[in-house]
Write an enzyme that holds these catalytic residues in place. Structure first.
Site, PDB file in Angstrom:
ATOM      1  N   LYS A 292       0.554  -0.575   0.049  1.00 11.00           N
ATOM      2  CA  LYS A 292      -0.038  -0.051  -0.232  1.00 11.00           C
ATOM      3  C   LYS A 292       1.096   1.151  -0.305  1.00 11.00           C
ATOM      4  O   LYS A 292       1.709   1.116   1.034  1.00 11.00           O
ATOM      5  CB  LYS A 292      -0.314  -0.241   0.798  1.00 11.00           C
ATOM      6  CG  LYS A 292      -1.541   1.176   1.339  1.00 11.00           C
ATOM      7  CD  LYS A 292      -2.631   1.106   2.485  1.00 11.00           C
ATOM      8  CE  LYS A 292      -3.747   1.958   2.686  1.00 11.00           C
ATOM      9  NZ  LYS A 292      -4.952   1.983   4.167  1.00 11.00           N
TER      10      LYS A 292
ATOM     11  N   SER B 229      -9.291   1.438   3.115  1.00 11.02           N
ATOM     12  CA  SER B 229      -8.051   2.297   2.569  1.00 11.02           C
ATOM     13  C   SER B 229      -7.465   1.622   1.560  1.00 11.02           C
ATOM     14  O   SER B 229      -7.088   2.031   0.827  1.00 11.02           O
ATOM     15  CB  SER B 229      -8.053   3.809   3.179  1.00 11.02           C
ATOM     16  OG  SER B 229      -6.788   2.945   3.936  1.00 11.02           O
TER      17      SER B 229
ATOM     18  N   SER C  16      -9.847  -0.311   7.225  1.00  9.35           N
ATOM     19  CA  SER C  16      -8.808  -0.151   6.002  1.00  9.35           C
ATOM     20  C   SER C  16      -7.594  -1.184   5.838  1.00  9.35           C
ATOM     21  O   SER C  16      -8.038  -1.360   4.247  1.00  9.35           O
ATOM     22  CB  SER C  16      -8.161   1.002   5.792  1.00  9.35           C
ATOM     23  OG  SER C  16      -8.846   1.537   6.193  1.00  9.35           O
TER      24      SER C  16
END
Length: 510
Positions: free
Chosen positions: A84, A165, A189
């Site tokens: 990420k 996210s 997330s």
């Protein structure tokens, strides 16, 4: 497909003192180079549609060849891994958090978890898109959108949200690019995008994995964790990345858990286990899939205990939000101060001004969270009291009390609703979901495992335990996964109208 090539990590690290002593094995036919080529080909084939990947590492194949040449062994050896893009990796790759303001944030640093992945022989393939600033910029945001990466789409139906996210990490594993990606979670997330994309997601106990060199939201709740195809792969990752870090005091106990994760799976069983069913966290279209999962658990020897309510007196729901706002401003200002001079936004106030001056940044949603966070102060006595109250309500008075009162091994519930439609006018339209907030607020482990499909879209089954019970929670999920059997793979339908359980009903009777 053109991906920005921004990463050149040190190949020498694979062969020098920064790596732990490797196991020496004969290279496999599908060694690191072949796996990396396969991953790059899958990204080339599908990512124009999914948009899960922000950057491809131009040295990925060189990393893979070095791993093959060194005959590094272990379960992660030669495995391509995507990160990420709020996690730093050494080399010329900027860590952007999806924001144009950090497009030049080339720190040259490996987050400790990345250094540990390299030591285990993983190939750092590149970076994934995310909800910008880990979905902590706007109260009316769209999961999976960032100024750098645009919109990530769900591989099951491209008009559906990938959640966030860690949107790109979940979508990339679901799409078959890699078996392993790394996400981060403050509150949902990892687990939400894992469930909505039909993959495994594990949020470790806060303090199990170092947060150093990860763009922060909350020192109380932040953690990184694996998003994988299967639970055993998550255990492989945890054995590699768990560990203490002097720069992150929360990790002081973490070294004691290294090496326990895969071992916990060897005798994984549901026989004799007592699982608390959080009835207050069920519904939202998942009932049939959850009923099937519960029947499988019982058939395997588990006892299910129905829990109608949490029992502790409910806190003001704004307390948790105020904690995040306050810790975000303080932590982000510290992080920005550590970035290179090429990053011109040095404070949250600078970021607010940057976004106001850049139409692309505000093209989809506003920065209302930024503006509220800027008004907070870390020395506010109400903040200090709020942290203690929130931790106690969700942890000792919440999860721990339920586990003890009912003599339970873990709590279970559907993770969240099936993926909602992407809506850039109104923002995310949440349809309910689970009790993952309890684990997030308390800093306790939370695992989601795919449990089936709802009208062609995946949903997950959550397992939550007490602090530091991470290996046992993974073992429960692994045992359940063996019962569930394989699920279909996503087919990149352009619209949820194309999903097989729905499509025939959309045609008129003739």
């Amino acid at each position: 497909m053109q991906k920005v090539h921004m990463l050149a990590p040190s190949i020498a690290c694979l062969l020098a003192a920064c790596a732990s002593t490797p196991t020496i094995i004969t290279p496999r036919a599908d060694g690191a180079e072949q796996r990396t080529e396969d991953a790059l080909a899958a990204i080339e084939r599908h990512d124009d549609a999914v948009q899960a990947v922000i950057a491809i590492d131009p040295t990925a194949l060189d990393q893979a060849r070095a791993i093959d040449a060194a005959r590094i062994g272990g379960p992660l050896a030669g495995m391509p891994v995507l990160l990420k893009d709020n996690i730093e990796a050494a080399g010329p790759l900027p860590t952007t958090a999806g924001s144009l303001a950090l497009a030049n944030n080339v720190t040259g640093r490996d987050a400790p978890l990345v250094a540990r992945l390299r030591s285990a022989g993983a190939v750092i393939l590149g970076k994934t898109n995310l909800s910008e600033w880990a979905n902590f910029r706007s109260e009316n945001s769209n999961s999976g959108w960032s100024g750098i990466g645009g919109q990530t789409f769900n591989p099951w139906a491209l008009d559906r949200s990938p959640c966030g996210s860690s949107s790109g990490s979940g979508a990339a594993v679901a799409a078959g690019y890699v078996d392993i990606a790394i996400g981060t979670e403050t509150n949902g997330s990892i687990t939400c995008p894992a469930a909505m994309n039909g993959v495994v997601g594990f949020k470790p106990s806060v303090g199990m994995v170092s947060r150093t060199h990860i763009v922060p939201i909350s020192v109380t709740q932040d953690t990184a964790g694996p998003m994988t195809r299967y639970v055993d792969q998550a255990a492989w990752v945890m054995d590699a990345i768990a560990g203490s870090d002097p720069a992150d005091p929360a990790t002081a106990r973490a070294d004691a858990y290294r090496g326990r994760f895969v071992a916990a799976l060897r005798d994984a069983s549901l026989a004799g286990k007592r699982l608390g069913v959080l009835e207050f966290a069920t519904g939202f279209g998942t009932d049939a899939a959850f009923d099937t999962a519960k029947a499988q658990l019982v058939a395997a020897g588990a006892t299910l205990v129905s829990i109608e309510e949490i029992g502790a007196e409910r806190l003001d729901g704004e307390i948790s939000y105020k904690i995040l706002l306050t810790e975000f401003r303080d932590g982000l200002n510290r992080y920005l101060a550590s970035t290179p001079a090429s990053v011109e936004t040095r404070t949250l106030a600078d970021l607010i001004a940057f976004n106001a001056a850049n139409p692309r940044e505000l093209a989809i949603f506003d920065q209302s969270i930024f503006e509220k966070a800027e008004k907070t102060r870390i020395d506010d006595p109400a903040y200090v009291e709020g942290v203690a109250a929130n931790l106690n309500w969700a942890g000792p008075e919440g999860i721990d009390r339920l586990l003890a009162a009912h003599d339970l091994d873990a709590l279970i519930f559907p993770t969240t609703a099936p993926a909602m439609l992407i809506d850039h006018v109104h923002g995310d339209d949440w349809h309910g979901g689970g009790a993952g907030y309890l684990a997030a607020w308390a800093g306790y482990p939370h695992l989601t495992v795919p449990m089936g499909l709802v009208r062609g879209l995946p949903v997950g089954l959550s397992f939550v335990g007490t602090k530091w019970d991470d290996p046992a929670i993974l073992a429960l999920g692994h045992a359940y996964e063996q019962l569930r059997g394989d699920l279909p793979r996503p087919q990149f339908h352009a619209s949820s109208f194309d999903l097989a359980p729905i499509a025939p009903a959309l045609e008129p009777v003739r």
